[in-house]
Motif scaffolding. Structure first.
Motif, mmCIF file in Angstrom:
data_model
loop_
_atom_site.group_PDB
_atom_site.id
_atom_site.type_symbol
_atom_site.label_atom_id
_atom_site.label_comp_id
_atom_site.label_asym_id
_atom_site.label_seq_id
_atom_site.Cartn_x
_atom_site.Cartn_y
_atom_site.Cartn_z
ATOM 1 N N ASN A 2 -7.898 24.872 -12.323
ATOM 2 C CA ASN A 2 -6.342 24.369 -12.142
ATOM 3 C C ASN A 2 -5.958 24.384 -13.547
ATOM 4 O OD1 ASN A 2 -4.171 23.494 -10.750
ATOM 5 N ND2 ASN A 2 -4.680 21.463 -11.304
ATOM 6 N N LEU A 3 -6.796 23.906 -14.662
ATOM 7 C CA LEU A 3 -6.101 23.918 -16.063
ATOM 8 C C LEU A 3 -5.931 25.203 -16.634
ATOM 9 C CD1 LEU A 3 -5.406 22.464 -18.655
ATOM 10 C CD2 LEU A 3 -8.072 22.522 -19.284
ATOM 11 N N LEU A 4 -6.755 26.173 -15.991
ATOM 12 C CA LEU A 4 -6.509 27.801 -16.654
ATOM 13 C C LEU A 4 -5.518 28.115 -16.194
ATOM 14 C CD1 LEU A 4 -7.838 29.886 -18.074
ATOM 15 C CD2 LEU A 4 -9.185 30.818 -15.742
ATOM 16 N N GLN A 5 -4.970 28.126 -14.903
ATOM 17 C CA GLN A 5 -3.639 28.634 -14.417
ATOM 18 C C GLN A 5 -2.568 27.973 -15.039
ATOM 19 O OE1 GLN A 5 -3.475 27.943 -10.149
ATOM 20 N NE2 GLN A 5 -2.986 25.685 -10.106
ATOM 21 N N GLY A 21 -10.834 12.340 -6.671
ATOM 22 C CA GLY A 21 -11.330 13.645 -7.544
ATOM 23 C C GLY A 21 -10.144 14.481 -7.729
ATOM 24 N N ILE A 22 -9.477 14.746 -6.507
ATOM 25 C CA ILE A 22 -8.225 15.807 -6.295
ATOM 26 C C ILE A 22 -6.924 15.331 -7.262
ATOM 27 C CG2 ILE A 22 -8.878 16.724 -4.285
ATOM 28 C CD1 ILE A 22 -6.454 15.302 -3.143
ATOM 29 N N ILE A 23 -6.969 13.984 -7.499
ATOM 30 C CA ILE A 23 -5.675 13.295 -8.315
ATOM 31 C C ILE A 23 -6.022 13.676 -9.805
ATOM 32 C CG2 ILE A 23 -5.019 11.249 -9.371
ATOM 33 C CD1 ILE A 23 -3.884 12.051 -6.346
ATOM 34 N N VAL A 24 -7.354 13.725 -10.234
ATOM 35 C CA VAL A 24 -7.934 14.051 -11.640
ATOM 36 C C VAL A 24 -7.509 15.612 -11.708
ATOM 37 C CG1 VAL A 24 -10.045 14.134 -12.995
ATOM 38 C CG2 VAL A 24 -9.644 12.194 -11.845
ATOM 39 N N ILE A 25 -8.105 16.280 -10.877
ATOM 40 C CA ILE A 25 -7.778 17.628 -10.908
ATOM 41 C C ILE A 25 -6.261 18.095 -11.052
ATOM 42 C CG2 ILE A 25 -8.019 19.807 -9.439
ATOM 43 C CD1 ILE A 25 -10.444 18.661 -8.303
ATOM 44 N N THR A 26 -5.583 17.395 -10.154
ATOM 45 C CA THR A 26 -4.000 17.747 -10.400
ATOM 46 C C THR A 26 -3.359 17.311 -11.656
ATOM 47 O OG1 THR A 26 -3.940 17.444 -7.861
ATOM 48 C CG2 THR A 26 -1.568 16.912 -9.151
ATOM 49 N N PHE A 27 -3.914 16.219 -12.230
ATOM 50 C CA PHE A 27 -3.074 15.580 -13.311
ATOM 51 C C PHE A 27 -3.577 16.164 -14.743
ATOM 52 C CE2 PHE A 27 -1.098 12.640 -10.467
ATOM 53 C CZ PHE A 27 0.209 12.348 -10.900
ATOM 54 N N ILE A 28 -4.810 16.711 -14.732
ATOM 55 C CA ILE A 28 -5.532 17.020 -15.984
ATOM 56 C C ILE A 28 -4.623 18.097 -16.673
ATOM 57 C CG2 ILE A 28 -7.458 18.427 -17.036
ATOM 58 C CD1 ILE A 28 -8.009 15.422 -16.915
ATOM 59 N N PRO A 29 -4.055 19.283 -15.872
ATOM 60 C CA PRO A 29 -3.350 20.125 -16.595
ATOM 61 C C PRO A 29 -1.943 19.597 -17.224
ATOM 62 C CG PRO A 29 -4.149 21.008 -14.876
ATOM 63 C CD PRO A 29 -4.534 19.593 -14.703
ATOM 64 N N ALA A 30 -1.383 18.713 -16.503
ATOM 65 C CA ALA A 30 -0.130 18.217 -16.764
ATOM 66 C C ALA A 30 -0.295 17.360 -17.902
ATOM 67 C CB ALA A 30 0.708 17.227 -15.636
ATOM 68 N N LEU A 31 -1.390 16.354 -18.030
ATOM 69 C CA LEU A 31 -1.470 15.699 -19.209
ATOM 70 C C LEU A 31 -1.798 16.356 -20.755
ATOM 71 C CD1 LEU A 31 -3.658 12.795 -17.475
ATOM 72 C CD2 LEU A 31 -1.220 12.518 -18.347
ATOM 73 N N LEU A 45 2.558 7.667 -9.058
ATOM 74 C CA LEU A 45 2.164 7.251 -7.576
ATOM 75 C C LEU A 45 2.870 8.049 -6.427
ATOM 76 C CD1 LEU A 45 3.205 3.378 -8.234
ATOM 77 C CD2 LEU A 45 0.872 4.327 -7.787
ATOM 78 N N MET A 46 3.939 8.709 -6.691
ATOM 79 C CA MET A 46 4.321 9.649 -5.810
ATOM 80 C C MET A 46 3.505 10.769 -5.590
ATOM 81 S SD MET A 46 8.614 9.493 -6.193
ATOM 82 C CE MET A 46 8.817 10.158 -7.853
ATOM 83 N N ILE A 47 2.973 11.375 -6.651
ATOM 84 C CA ILE A 47 2.239 12.681 -6.828
ATOM 85 C C ILE A 47 0.992 12.073 -6.247
ATOM 86 C CG2 ILE A 47 1.290 14.482 -8.130
ATOM 87 C CD1 ILE A 47 4.182 14.793 -7.485
ATOM 88 N N LEU A 48 0.281 10.938 -6.488
ATOM 89 C CA LEU A 48 -0.913 10.850 -5.800
ATOM 90 C C LEU A 48 -0.779 10.525 -4.317
ATOM 91 C CD1 LEU A 48 -2.957 7.451 -7.078
ATOM 92 C CD2 LEU A 48 -2.385 7.659 -4.698
ATOM 93 N N ILE A 49 0.303 9.865 -3.805
ATOM 94 C CA ILE A 49 0.629 9.719 -2.228
ATOM 95 C C ILE A 49 0.631 11.233 -1.703
ATOM 96 C CG2 ILE A 49 2.068 8.977 -0.676
ATOM 97 C CD1 ILE A 49 2.515 6.585 -2.406
ATOM 98 N N ILE A 50 1.302 12.101 -2.300
ATOM 99 C CA ILE A 50 1.682 13.410 -1.749
ATOM 100 C C ILE A 50 0.379 14.169 -1.683
ATOM 101 C CG2 ILE A 50 2.808 15.596 -2.054
ATOM 102 C CD1 ILE A 50 5.152 14.043 -3.095
ATOM 103 N N TYR A 51 -0.272 14.289 -2.799
ATOM 104 C CA TYR A 51 -1.617 15.172 -2.949
ATOM 105 C C TYR A 51 -2.868 14.267 -1.989
ATOM 106 C CZ TYR A 51 0.015 19.116 -5.499
ATOM 107 O OH TYR A 51 0.649 19.913 -5.718
ATOM 108 N N THR A 52 -2.684 12.882 -1.835
ATOM 109 C CA THR A 52 -3.843 12.442 -1.087
ATOM 110 C C THR A 52 -3.352 13.085 0.492
ATOM 111 O OG1 THR A 52 -3.947 10.578 -2.314
ATOM 112 C CG2 THR A 52 -4.664 10.336 -0.107
#
Length: 247
Positions: free
Chosen positions: A25-28, A105-115, A144-151
């Motif tokens: 995900n970071l690579l893309q 886990g998926i929240i970490v995967i989601t936010f790492i590239p953005a951070l 919080l919004m992205i957390l809820i959506i990706y959950t």
């Protein structure tokens, strides 16, 4: 329940697929950064929302599904789930503990590239405004919004994994859903009459809430849709798991 959570967190920390999915995900995100001159010129704040929105239209949803297949399905095939049940653990506790840690886990995967990428842009171009209480409030609300959506998106993968208990079937269904979503997105552009239906899809919600033009009603809609999906998939998942004959 607490012991199950401890074990699940340990498995998450030692999961090779978790780190591989995070890296992909970071690579893309890096590829987008490398080929987008506009992205390089964005402020840190703009870059943060841009990459969160962009990755939802790339392969993030599929990566989340692949991670679910590895993290959940393989424990059916290995007999681990069967052993947990035979040791006296309640099925609802097994389902909930695996789901909670998977969602983290998926929240970490989601936010790492953005951070990471927004930090680079902040260092090069600045954050885009004076960082104050309102800036922090914006980031917390967005998180919080992205957390809820990706959950909610992840809960679909969890349900498929618990129903199919087959890695190939799980990945195939998730890829098919992603294909249907992309196809419907293209059709809705050509036929505006279908746009209303597409924007009710959970997969469209990240782009909606991250849009600069997102109204309060649209954000509220995204939250309601997400919470409904989380509740429905959890109830159905627990029911199916309780009725399943685990061999």
């Amino acid at each position: 329940m607490s012991n199950l959570l401890k074990v699940e967190f340990y498995k998450l920390k030692t999961s090779k697929m978790f780190y591989l999915t995070m890296f992909l995900n970071l690579l893309q995100g890096i590829v987008v950064y490398a080929f987008s001159e506009n992205f390089k010129l964005m402020s840190g704040k703009q870059a943060f929302t841009f990459i969160l929105s962009a990755q939802s239209s790339l392969a993030l949803d599929i990566l989340i599904g692949i991670f679910a297949s590895d993290y959940i399905v393989t424990e059916f095939t290995s007999g681990y789930i069967k052993n947990l049940i035979s040791y006296g653990h309640k099925r609802i506790n097994i389902f909930v503990s695996k789901s909670i840690v998977y969602y983290i886990g998926i929240i970490v995967i989601t936010f790492i590239p953005a951070l990471i990428l927004s930090s680079i842009n902040t260092k090069v171009n600045g954050y885009g405004e004076i960082f104050n209480f309102y800036s922090m409030e914006f980031l917390i609300k967005l998180f919080l919004m992205i957390l809820i959506i990706y959950t909610a998106i992840g809960s679909i993968s969890v349900l498929i994994a618990f129903i199919s208990r087959n890695a190939n079937v799980t990945i195939t269904i998730i890829v098919f859903l992603d294909f249907i979503n992309r196809t419907f997105d293209l059709i809705s552009v050509q036929k505006p009459s279908l746009e209303w239906i597409f924007y009710k899809s959970i997969f469209a919600q990240p782009g909606i809430v991250l849009s600069d033009k997102a109204a309060t009603a649209e954000i509220l809609q995204a939250m309601i849709i997400s919470l409904l999906i989380i509740v429905i998939t959890t109830i159905v998942g627990i029911y199916v798991f309780n009725k399943s004959d685990i061999k």
